[in-house]
Scaffold this motif. Structure first.
Motif, PDB file in Angstrom:
ATOM      1  N   ARG A  40     -24.322 -33.098  93.213  1.00 24.02           N
ATOM      2  CA  ARG A  40     -23.528 -32.323  92.137  1.00 24.02           C
ATOM      3  C   ARG A  40     -23.936 -30.654  92.207  1.00 24.02           C
ATOM      4  N   PRO A  41     -23.054 -30.042  91.944  1.00 23.25           N
ATOM      5  CA  PRO A  41     -23.108 -28.549  92.251  1.00 23.25           C
ATOM      6  C   PRO A  41     -24.055 -28.186  90.726  1.00 23.25           C
ATOM      7  N   ALA A  42     -24.665 -27.007  91.089  1.00 22.64           N
ATOM      8  CA  ALA A  42     -25.550 -26.277  90.050  1.00 22.64           C
ATOM      9  C   ALA A  42     -24.387 -25.614  88.973  1.00 22.64           C
ATOM     10  N   THR A  43     -23.315 -25.068  89.434  1.00 25.32           N
ATOM     11  CA  THR A  43     -22.309 -24.404  88.381  1.00 25.32           C
ATOM     12  C   THR A  43     -21.185 -25.136  88.892  1.00 25.32           C
ATOM     13  N   PHE A  44     -20.202 -24.729  87.883  1.00 27.53           N
ATOM     14  CA  PHE A  44     -18.808 -25.197  88.149  1.00 27.53           C
ATOM     15  C   PHE A  44     -17.923 -24.108  87.886  1.00 27.53           C
ATOM     16  N   ASP A  45     -16.622 -23.757  88.778  1.00 26.26           N
ATOM     17  CA  ASP A  45     -15.778 -22.795  88.587  1.00 26.26           C
ATOM     18  C   ASP A  45     -14.851 -22.915  87.407  1.00 26.26           C
ATOM     19  N   ASN A  47     -13.846 -25.786  83.733  1.00 21.54           N
ATOM     20  CA  ASN A  47     -14.102 -26.872  82.864  1.00 21.54           C
ATOM     21  C   ASN A  47     -13.196 -28.143  83.309  1.00 21.54           C
ATOM     22  N   TRP A 162     -16.928 -34.189  92.003  1.00 18.67           N
ATOM     23  CA  TRP A 162     -16.967 -32.868  91.395  1.00 18.67           C
ATOM     24  C   TRP A 162     -16.271 -31.626  92.001  1.00 18.67           C
ATOM     25  N   GLU A 163     -15.731 -31.895  93.040  1.00 16.35           N
ATOM     26  CA  GLU A 163     -15.081 -30.743  94.059  1.00 16.35           C
ATOM     27  C   GLU A 163     -13.874 -31.039  94.474  1.00 16.35           C
TER      28      GLU A 163
END
Length: 171
Positions: A40-45, A47, A162-163
């Motif tokens: 899981r990425p730490a941040t998301f581009d 919502n 998530w991507e």
């Protein structure tokens, strides 16, 4: 209250409890399998990332943008999807023309002695394109950009839970 009613109520409650337990177990199993091997990425581009600017994608993007979410709408072809460009809107425009011709051919039902009809297919198709043209601005890149949606042209590929990758760019 007779004991048969109590037994019946307990049986129903037991079935409901068992169903809830099975649902929790299946959810846990599914999540474990889905997320296995993906970090899981730490941040998301964004919502919300919406793939496809058809009816559902446009409405989802619009609602999320109105809720102040950071939204990406990815479309590989035409805004409005099949409904606007090849399906709902063109077919209904054609059906309206066909209905008018059918009514004219049966004008005597409406107290009109005679109506002559001649179909010019090129004009019918021009009307279909005009109808699409009237609706298209509501589904346009410009409108959705003004609403705060980041419209991205390209083909999306899901690479993890998530991507998404669009034309080599990972989001």
């Amino acid at each position: 209250m007779p004991s048969s009613y109590v037994t019946w109520i307990l049986a129903v409650l037991l079935v409901l409890l068992l169903a809830a337990i099975v649902k929790v177990v299946m959810h846990t199993v599914r999540n474990g399998e889905i997320y296995k091997g993906h970090k899981r990425p730490a941040t998301f581009d964004f919502n919300l990332i919406v793939i496809g600017a058809g009816s559902a994608g446009l409405v989802s993007s619009y609602i999320a943008a109105m809720g102040r979410a950071k939204v990406a709408l990815i479309e590989r072809d035409k805004m409005g999807g099949d409904c606007l460009n090849t399906g709902c809107v063109p077919s209904k425009a054609l059906l309206r023309t066909a209905r008018l011709v059918a009514e004219a051919r049966h004008a005597e039902r409406f107290g009109i002695a005679k109506v002559e009809t001649e179909i010019d297919f090129a004009q019918v198709m021009q009307r279909v394109h005009n109808v699409i043209g009237k609706i298209a601005p509501n589904d346009s890149v410009e409108r959705y950009t003004q609403l705060g949606v980041n419209v991205i042209r390209g083909e999306a590929k899901l690479v993890s839970p998530w991507e998404v990758i669009v034309d080599g760019k990972r989001m």
